[in-house]
Scaffold this motif. Structure first.
Motif, mmCIF file in Angstrom:
data_model
loop_
_atom_site.group_PDB
_atom_site.id
_atom_site.type_symbol
_atom_site.label_atom_id
_atom_site.label_comp_id
_atom_site.label_asym_id
_atom_site.label_seq_id
_atom_site.Cartn_x
_atom_site.Cartn_y
_atom_site.Cartn_z
ATOM 1 N N TYR A 165 27.455 -37.695 -47.703
ATOM 2 C CA TYR A 165 26.221 -38.074 -46.876
ATOM 3 C C TYR A 165 25.612 -37.061 -46.021
ATOM 4 O O TYR A 165 26.315 -36.144 -45.405
ATOM 5 C CB TYR A 165 26.720 -39.584 -46.231
ATOM 6 N N ASN A 166 24.313 -37.091 -45.471
ATOM 7 C CA ASN A 166 23.842 -36.013 -44.650
ATOM 8 C C ASN A 166 23.637 -36.756 -43.355
ATOM 9 O O ASN A 166 23.183 -35.766 -42.354
ATOM 10 C CB ASN A 166 22.429 -35.516 -45.279
ATOM 11 N N ILE A 167 23.978 -38.041 -43.354
ATOM 12 C CA ILE A 167 23.792 -38.131 -41.638
ATOM 13 C C ILE A 167 25.329 -39.292 -41.718
ATOM 14 O O ILE A 167 25.180 -40.246 -42.471
ATOM 15 C CB ILE A 167 22.790 -39.187 -41.258
ATOM 16 N N ILE A 223 39.875 -33.960 -38.162
ATOM 17 C CA ILE A 223 38.199 -33.661 -38.449
ATOM 18 C C ILE A 223 38.372 -32.140 -38.709
ATOM 19 O O ILE A 223 37.515 -31.820 -39.834
ATOM 20 C CB ILE A 223 37.518 -34.113 -37.368
ATOM 21 N N PHE A 224 38.770 -31.332 -38.098
ATOM 22 C CA PHE A 224 38.913 -29.945 -38.441
ATOM 23 C C PHE A 224 39.414 -29.754 -39.850
ATOM 24 O O PHE A 224 38.905 -28.704 -40.431
ATOM 25 C CB PHE A 224 39.950 -29.214 -37.423
ATOM 26 N N ASP A 225 40.126 -30.462 -40.442
ATOM 27 C CA ASP A 225 40.352 -30.375 -41.874
ATOM 28 C C ASP A 225 39.639 -30.814 -43.004
ATOM 29 O O ASP A 225 40.174 -31.086 -44.148
ATOM 30 C CB ASP A 225 41.984 -30.908 -42.023
ATOM 31 N N MET A 226 38.573 -31.705 -42.332
ATOM 32 C CA MET A 226 37.803 -32.371 -43.389
ATOM 33 C C MET A 226 36.591 -31.576 -43.863
ATOM 34 O O MET A 226 36.537 -30.362 -43.460
ATOM 35 C CB MET A 226 36.985 -33.711 -42.498
ATOM 36 N N ASP A 227 35.909 -32.092 -44.999
ATOM 37 C CA ASP A 227 35.053 -31.425 -45.594
ATOM 38 C C ASP A 227 33.608 -32.099 -45.512
ATOM 39 O O ASP A 227 33.431 -33.231 -46.088
ATOM 40 C CB ASP A 227 35.224 -31.282 -47.079
ATOM 41 N N ILE A 228 32.809 -31.825 -44.524
ATOM 42 C CA ILE A 228 31.682 -32.587 -44.009
ATOM 43 C C ILE A 228 30.193 -31.574 -44.333
ATOM 44 O O ILE A 228 30.347 -30.611 -44.038
ATOM 45 C CB ILE A 228 31.734 -33.115 -42.547
ATOM 46 N N ASN A 229 29.423 -32.186 -44.924
ATOM 47 C CA ASN A 229 28.230 -31.587 -45.384
ATOM 48 C C ASN A 229 27.099 -32.434 -44.706
ATOM 49 O O ASN A 229 26.050 -32.700 -45.521
ATOM 50 C CB ASN A 229 28.047 -31.404 -46.897
ATOM 51 N N ALA A 230 26.879 -32.762 -43.366
ATOM 52 C CA ALA A 230 26.337 -33.554 -42.890
ATOM 53 C C ALA A 230 25.170 -32.624 -41.865
ATOM 54 O O ALA A 230 25.585 -31.923 -41.472
ATOM 55 C CB ALA A 230 26.862 -34.706 -41.925
ATOM 56 N N GLY A 255 31.736 -28.783 -40.976
ATOM 57 C CA GLY A 255 30.630 -28.702 -41.735
ATOM 58 C C GLY A 255 29.414 -29.179 -41.026
ATOM 59 O O GLY A 255 28.321 -29.085 -41.806
ATOM 60 N N ALA A 256 29.205 -29.989 -40.023
ATOM 61 C CA ALA A 256 28.054 -30.686 -39.592
ATOM 62 C C ALA A 256 27.301 -29.697 -39.011
ATOM 63 O O ALA A 256 27.633 -28.911 -38.128
ATOM 64 C CB ALA A 256 28.293 -31.723 -38.478
ATOM 65 N N ARG A 257 25.825 -29.723 -39.194
ATOM 66 C CA ARG A 257 24.917 -28.887 -38.514
ATOM 67 C C ARG A 257 24.614 -29.123 -37.135
ATOM 68 O O ARG A 257 23.973 -28.542 -36.282
ATOM 69 C CB ARG A 257 23.560 -28.771 -39.312
ATOM 70 N N PHE A 265 22.611 -44.983 -18.404
ATOM 71 C CA PHE A 265 22.372 -45.636 -19.621
ATOM 72 C C PHE A 265 21.934 -44.530 -20.829
ATOM 73 O O PHE A 265 22.297 -44.631 -21.545
ATOM 74 C CB PHE A 265 21.336 -46.859 -19.598
ATOM 75 N N TRP A 266 21.318 -43.665 -20.533
ATOM 76 C CA TRP A 266 20.547 -42.704 -21.102
ATOM 77 C C TRP A 266 20.875 -41.384 -21.372
ATOM 78 O O TRP A 266 21.081 -40.621 -22.322
ATOM 79 C CB TRP A 266 18.835 -42.676 -21.171
ATOM 80 N N ALA A 267 21.475 -41.006 -20.048
ATOM 81 C CA ALA A 267 21.510 -39.414 -19.858
ATOM 82 C C ALA A 267 22.827 -38.931 -20.795
ATOM 83 O O ALA A 267 23.076 -37.662 -20.764
ATOM 84 C CB ALA A 267 21.628 -39.101 -18.223
ATOM 85 N N PRO A 268 23.820 -39.696 -20.837
ATOM 86 C CA PRO A 268 24.920 -39.105 -21.387
ATOM 87 C C PRO A 268 24.863 -38.503 -22.885
ATOM 88 O O PRO A 268 25.696 -37.799 -23.375
ATOM 89 C CB PRO A 268 26.084 -40.266 -21.514
ATOM 90 N N PHE A 269 23.859 -38.822 -23.460
ATOM 91 C CA PHE A 269 23.858 -38.477 -24.700
ATOM 92 C C PHE A 269 23.101 -37.092 -24.984
ATOM 93 O O PHE A 269 21.989 -36.912 -24.513
ATOM 94 C CB PHE A 269 23.168 -39.211 -25.559
ATOM 95 N N TYR A 270 23.485 -36.176 -25.817
ATOM 96 C CA TYR A 270 22.930 -34.758 -26.142
ATOM 97 C C TYR A 270 23.275 -34.301 -27.492
ATOM 98 O O TYR A 270 24.311 -34.824 -27.940
ATOM 99 C CB TYR A 270 23.052 -33.827 -24.945
ATOM 100 N N ILE A 271 22.598 -33.468 -27.986
ATOM 101 C CA ILE A 271 22.955 -33.020 -29.324
ATOM 102 C C ILE A 271 23.296 -31.493 -29.336
ATOM 103 O O ILE A 271 22.638 -30.858 -28.505
ATOM 104 C CB ILE A 271 21.701 -33.037 -30.291
ATOM 105 N N THR A 272 24.481 -31.045 -30.078
ATOM 106 C CA THR A 272 24.871 -29.919 -30.122
ATOM 107 C C THR A 272 24.478 -29.537 -31.445
ATOM 108 O O THR A 272 24.769 -29.873 -32.546
ATOM 109 C CB THR A 272 26.252 -29.820 -30.112
ATOM 110 N N GLY A 273 23.885 -28.381 -31.532
ATOM 111 C CA GLY A 273 23.421 -27.810 -32.894
ATOM 112 C C GLY A 273 22.040 -28.063 -33.332
ATOM 113 O O GLY A 273 21.281 -28.226 -32.828
ATOM 114 N N GLY A 274 21.840 -27.822 -34.707
ATOM 115 C CA GLY A 274 20.678 -27.860 -35.235
ATOM 116 C C GLY A 274 19.553 -26.892 -34.829
ATOM 117 O O GLY A 274 18.356 -27.315 -34.903
ATOM 118 N N PHE A 275 20.224 -25.509 -34.960
ATOM 119 C CA PHE A 275 18.692 -24.490 -34.381
ATOM 120 C C PHE A 275 17.971 -24.114 -35.542
ATOM 121 O O PHE A 275 18.375 -24.208 -36.523
ATOM 122 C CB PHE A 275 19.570 -23.522 -33.702
#
Length: 215
Positions: free
Chosen positions: A74-76, A112-119, A151-153, A205-215
């Motif tokens: 899956y990609n998400i 998780i470090f040992d998983m293969d993720i292509n998301a 492997g997650a972007r 409620f809204w501020a804890p969330f942020y995204i790492t990556g996807g540049f």
């Protein structure tokens, strides 16, 4: 955001795929009624309303073994569950899922470090999933870094203990926005909507969330 300069090469954004293949885990059965998250189950059911082809796994089906066996298809990937951050052992920090098939139900950073993720994106809709330990000469080590290494972007995570109901509301708006926006703008617009609401305008409620990556 990036946990370190050394990860930039792995986080380059690819062209958005025409159709998003989404795998969502919600409200896993943790054999303890006090740990049930009804809003998390509604959260993943909403994803299927927005993206009808999404695969939704709840309760006993939302298992650690399923996460390990299905992730690379899956990609998400979306996790709506409990998160556990362990500061003295960051690689033992985990996302809680149902147990069985030889798994204890704790999807730990070290595993998780040992998983293969292509998301393109992993969403960790749980408490404290974006926290990590800063090591000398190394990046921040925790769940976010583990998913990137696997492997997650990009990874959407949280910085503190979150509200079940408020997070479900944020994620509903986030996925609606994802139909036409990239993940960063989709999150920004969802947060702006909460800021302009009466019920969820406080940063808690809204501020804890942020995204790492996807540049």
């Amino acid at each position: 955001y990036s946990p370190s300069l050394s990860t930039l090469e792995f986080l380059k954004k690819e062209d958005r795929k025409d159709s998003l293949k989404i795998l969502a885990f919600g409200n896993p059965d943790l054999n303890d009624m006090t740990l049930d998250l009804p809003a998390a189950e509604k959260e993943v059911e909403m994803i299927k309303e927005v993206f009808p082809t999404a695969r939704i796994l709840t309760r006993q089906e939302a298992s650690e073994s399923s996460a390990k066996s299905l992730a690379q298809e899956y990609n998400i990937i979306h996790f709506a569950s409990h998160g556990e951050y362990i500061p003295e052992a960051p690689l033992a920090s985990s996302i809680r899922l149902s147990s069985g098939n030889g798994e204890n139900g704790r999807l730990e950073a070290g595993e998780i470090f040992d998983m293969d993720i292509n998301a393109e994106l992993v969403v960790t809709s749980a408490c404290q999933t974006a926290i990590g330990q800063i090591g000398k000469g190394d990046e921040i080590v925790g769940l976010t870094r583990a998913f990137i290494y696997a492997g997650a972007r990009s990874v959407l995570g949280s910085l503190w203990n979150i509200s079940d109901e408020a997070t479900a509301s944020l994620m509903m708006e986030f996925y609606r926005n994802m139909r036409s926006l990239d993940e960063s703008e989709a999150l920004r617009q969802a947060q702006l909507k909460m800021i302009n609401s009466e019920e969820y305008k406080r940063p808690f409620f809204w501020a804890p969330f942020y995204i790492t990556g996807g540049f």
